[in-house]
Design an enzyme around this catalytic site. Sequence first.
Site, short mmCIF file in Angstrom:
data_model
loop_
_atom_site.label_atom_id
_atom_site.label_comp_id
_atom_site.label_asym_id
_atom_site.label_seq_id
_atom_site.Cartn_x
_atom_site.Cartn_y
_atom_site.Cartn_z
N GLY A 186 1.26 -1.01 -0.03
CA GLY A 186 -0.28 -0.12 -0.04
C GLY A 186 0.63 0.76 -0.33
CG ASP A 198 -3.45 10.35 9.37
OD1 ASP A 198 -4.73 11.15 8.69
OD2 ASP A 198 -3.10 10.58 8.51
N1 LIG Z 1 1.12 -3.43 8.87
C1 LIG Z 1 0.83 -3.19 8.10
N2 LIG Z 1 -0.66 -4.56 7.57
C2 LIG Z 1 -0.88 -4.55 6.60
N3 LIG Z 1 -0.86 -3.14 5.70
C3 LIG Z 1 -0.49 -2.35 5.89
C4 LIG Z 1 -0.19 -2.00 6.73
N4 LIG Z 1 1.21 -0.98 7.12
C5 LIG Z 1 0.36 -0.82 5.94
N5 LIG Z 1 0.04 -0.81 5.42
C6 LIG Z 1 -1.10 -0.63 4.26
O1 LIG Z 1 -0.21 0.53 3.21
C7 LIG Z 1 -1.45 1.47 3.87
C8 LIG Z 1 -0.35 2.64 4.23
O2 LIG Z 1 0.07 2.66 4.74
P1 LIG Z 1 0.64 3.73 5.32
O3 LIG Z 1 -1.08 4.94 6.35
O4 LIG Z 1 1.73 3.80 7.19
O5 LIG Z 1 0.98 4.73 4.43
P2 LIG Z 1 1.22 6.45 4.73
O6 LIG Z 1 2.01 6.80 3.12
O7 LIG Z 1 2.00 6.86 5.88
O8 LIG Z 1 0.32 7.24 4.77
P3 LIG Z 1 -0.60 8.36 4.92
O9 LIG Z 1 -0.41 9.36 3.73
O10 LIG Z 1 -2.29 7.69 5.15
O11 LIG Z 1 -0.57 8.32 6.37
C9 LIG Z 1 -2.67 1.47 4.43
O12 LIG Z 1 -4.10 2.24 3.87
C10 LIG Z 1 -2.65 -0.32 4.43
O13 LIG Z 1 -3.67 -0.27 3.38
#
Ligand SMILES: Nc1ncnc2c1ncn2[C@@H]1O[C@H](COP(=O)(O)OP(=O)(O)OP(=O)(O)O)[C@@H](O)[C@H]1O
EC number: 2.7.11.1
Length: 450
Positions: A47, A167
């Site tokens: 993701g 968030d």
């Molecule tokens: N530990 C995990 N197990 C399964 N899927 C995960 C996990 N961590 C993240 N994901 C997947 O990856 C996606 C992105 O993760 P995350 O929200 O941590 O990224 P981000 O770049 O910080 O996003 P944001 O822009 O919302 O801050 C999540 O929406 C989820 O689908």
Amino acid sequence: MTLPVLAKKMKKLASLQFFNLKLLLNGESSRGFSKFKKNYKLKAELGRGGFGVVYRAVRTSDNTLVAVKFIERSNVKEWARINGEQVPMEICMLAKCSKIRGVIRLLDWYSIPEGFLIVMERPYPCIDMFDFIKGQGKISEEMAHFLFRQITVTVHECVQNRVLHRDLKDENVVIDLVTGSTKLIDFGAATVLRRSQYSDFQGTRLYCPPEWFLHSLYLGREAAVWSLGVLLYNSLNGRLPFRNEKDICTAHLLGPLPFFVPVSSEVKDLISKCLTFDPFQRCSLEAILNHPWVKQQPLSWELLTKNKVQKKTSMEKSDDHISETLGEQSETEEERSHPTTVSTSKQPGTSDEGVGLSASSSHTPPKKQHKEHRMAKTSLLAPPTSVEMKAAVQASKTPTQFNVHTALKNQRQIKKHQSPHAVNSTVLTALRRAMSREAQNRISGVFLQD
Ligand SMILES: Nc1ncnc2c1ncn2[C@@H]1O[C@H](COP(=O)(O)OP(=O)(O)OP(=O)(O)O)[C@@H](O)[C@H]1O
């Protein structure tokens, strides 16, 4: 060997040695990329959000399934210390919540020159709540109750550990499809809970309370309650309650929010208490937990998903869209049995600005049955800039026909280069650079031994 060639080699050696020293100072010995590579096998992308890319990976020692999030150093806004080492606040906050059942468990972290690798548990099979809701358009009240109850308990426990997530949204909740247990992820905007007001914000603006747009200030717990209200409304209706900052700040003047599905008066009451305009009148986290709707005995996950299966058999069976998550089964990873219970659909994200489609001029529920739902993850939209924020605050303070939506769109044109794709390609390049440097390092190691 001629003198210039020797000089060139010496220069290269010196710079490599300097680089090795830098890596050592950077913690390469215990938390560097080579250690990471030794311990984990990185797989496909899982993701992505606005600030990082998350990969599937496997811990080589015991085949444990993990998720690895890469965050660029330049994207880290707040820092903290763990055992004397400077780390992003995200790691520190995750570590502080490691004992909370509803929070994804931090297993390990690594530091590379470009950023940090966060290793977390990865429930299998799982799906994030955004995809879970999107796949069904909306979820039943019983399902919303089952998930919301867990999420609120988790948020309350985080607060008791003095961690404010900041968030809260469906994209940041992962559902274990075997047990139905929810795990809160993405502590990238999290910070230490305090009693005083916050004047900084890095979360998702459509989940943000009006006081932020109107006064550029908010209180931690009160803002969390607002986000939970948005999350609950979204779960039931399949769309966000507010389309933009103007909606957030003015919706209370238009009467109760419209509901696009028949739901109980208890849940409507809870949502209105969470989405109370005045933060001092808004209900508390404890009040949510004690609300009659939340206190009801939840149905079991088996029962909730069994209904889904029954409904599904009357629909097209091939329409099983959780393949992105369940597709892992073809990997050589340890396989676990799982019920194919929930169906979600994948549609290309298109929206650039509004994800919710609430009535902005009146709160009259539409006659036609609600069809539209959110197409894009809010995290994939470029985060608002300070200029955009100022425009929104200014607009919400101006009691004219000024259109915040248009103002934001105009501002956004300037910042087109901040598209998530640009960020992601930077992330991938950074990872590739780190990998090739590691190979280079190995070569130089051999060279130095010679
Ligand atoms: N530990 C995990 N197990 C399964 N899927 C995960 C996990 N961590 C993240 N994901 C997947 O990856 C996606 C992105 O993760 P995350 O929200 O941590 O990224 P981000 O770049 O910080 O996003 P944001 O822009 O919302 O801050 C999540 O929406 C989820 O689908």
